[in-house]
Design an enzyme around this catalytic site. Structure first.
Site: not given
Ligand SMILES: NC(=O)c1ccc[n+]([C@@H]2O[C@H](COP(=O)([O-])OP(=O)(O)OC[C@H]3O[C@@H](n4cnc5c(N)ncnc54)[C@H](O)[C@@H]3O)[C@@H](O)[C@H]2O)c1
Length: 355
Positions: A115, A137, A179, A218, A228, A232, A236, A239, A243, A254
């Site tokens: 956990r 993330k 980025e 960031k 998010e 946040r 993206n 993206h 994607h 990527h």
């Protein structure tokens, strides 16, 4: 060397960046602890002495195959089984030493094992230093959908040392610049620095300086919106379309797809009257310095796949974060068929050399 603190209601994380960050911090972070280090085959081959002299002395080193295809369930299971057989305890520390792929999957494993065990990110690509190692993330891909299984799990420490960039192939530097340009579309100061230094975007000294700026941007966003639910989402930018192309065309990396996605989304932003053409051009000129934009023949079909991107609220509508003014992104919602047809229009114009 500089430190950025990320304190939210649920976590406390620090990012130490700059030359010397690795040597001055990693040995102490490993000392008197049982550790488990995840890296990829390329990083292990290039930096073998670092693994032998530091990480292997305090625990197991687990090497996964390099590349995006490793972000899957069986590689994750392999990491979890190796954690178990190495005797990892709840107070042990996982080190993720590599690019965004290692960071995402090792971070996910660290969040699941018992956990959650301590996590230190040691990003070794430009992309992972300016973006993916910060913010907590974690993810793997499933059934062809990128990053669909993951957690929010903050690393206690991120060590972003530019020494790793000296071995990075030029192509990977360009991916990181994608980025950085994205962050420039969100932050006025970074935008201005990029415009002032556009002739030397790939210079080591310029990169060392801008890495800190991107991390600080960031961190600020993550502090305000860790999960998010609003701000946040601006990270993206580019993206959604990136994607979609990544899933359909696969062959690029990527970071390259993010750059291509940004280009197509800038076209949409101008076409929909959100972004002034002059501002869009200033970002497009940066993008074109780094990558040649393909005129994808199947662009429309590929982008219909974006409807499956988990970041979109409803399948019949696409949500894009697009640059509106310098430092001011805006959310644009479009019906999927309209979005895909504008993307196709952009590809057609590119094919005819009209852009
Ligand atoms: N978690 C997040 O917030 C977030 C944000 C952006 C991207 N990502 C994810 O990050 C991934 C992309 O990251 P990436 O571009 O770092 O890819 P990557 O991890 O695949 O690294 C790119 C290549 O560089 C090699 N490499 C790594 N460090 C090196 C070094 N110092 N010298 C030489 N070679 C080196 C790797 O072996 C690999 O071949 C994607 O999976 C993306 O989804 C996550």
């Amino acid at each position: 060397m500089k430190t950025v603190e990320i304190n939210t209601a649920t976590c406390s994380s620090r990012v130490i960046c700059g030359e010397g960050a690795f040597n001055e911090n990693i040995p102490a972070l490993c000392r008197d602890k049982l550790t488990f280090t995840v890296t990829d085959s390329n990083v292990y081959r290039i930096y073998r002495p670092l693994f032998d002299d530091i990480f292997a002395k305090s625990g197991a080193v687990h090497v996964i195959p390099a590349g995006e295809k490793s972000k899957n369930y069986s590689v994750l299971l392999g990491i979890l089984k190796a954690m178990l057989s190495s005797g990892l305890k709840r107070n042990s520390t996982v080190f993720a030493v590599g690019g965004g792929v290692v960071g995402d999957i090792a971070g996910l494993a660290a969040s699941l094992y018992m956990r959650g065990v301590h996590l230190v990110q040691v990003p070794t690509t430009l992309l992972s230093q300016v973006d993916s190692s910060v913010g907590g993330k974690t993810a793997i891909d499933l059934c062809g959908i990128k990053n669909i299984v993951g957690t929010f799990y903050q690393p206690e420490t991120v060590i972003a040392d530019p020494m790793f960039l000296s071995t990075l192939p030029a192509r990977e530097v360009r991916c990181g610049l994608g980025e950085i340009i994205k962050t420039g579309a969100l932050n006025k100061d970074i935008y201005n620095k990029l415009q002032q230094n556009k002739e030397k975007l790939e210079d080591a000294d310029f990169l060392k300086d801008i890495i800190y700026d991107c991390i600080a941007h960031k961190a600020d966003v993550v502090i305000k919106d860790e999960r998010e639910s609003g701000l946040r989402k601006t990270l993206n930018l580019g993206h959604t379309t990136g994607h979609a192309f990544e899933l359909y065309y696969k062959r690029k990396s990527h970071g390259e797809f993010v750059l291509i996605g940004m280009y197509y989304e800038l076209y949409i932003a101008v076409r929909c009257g959100i972004c002034a053409p002059e501002y869009a051009d200033s970002l497009i000129n940066l993008i074109k310095r780094i990558i040649k934009i393909p005129a994808y023949a199947d662009a429309e079909k590929a982008c219909l796949m974006a409807a499956y991107d988990k970041k979109n609220v409803r399948a019949e509508e696409i949500s894009l974060m697009v640059p509106a003014k310098i430092g001011q992104p805006e959310e644009l919602r479009l019906p999927v068929p309209k979005y895909a047809s504008i993307i196709a229009e952009c590809a057609a114009q590119l094919k005819e050399n009209r852009l």
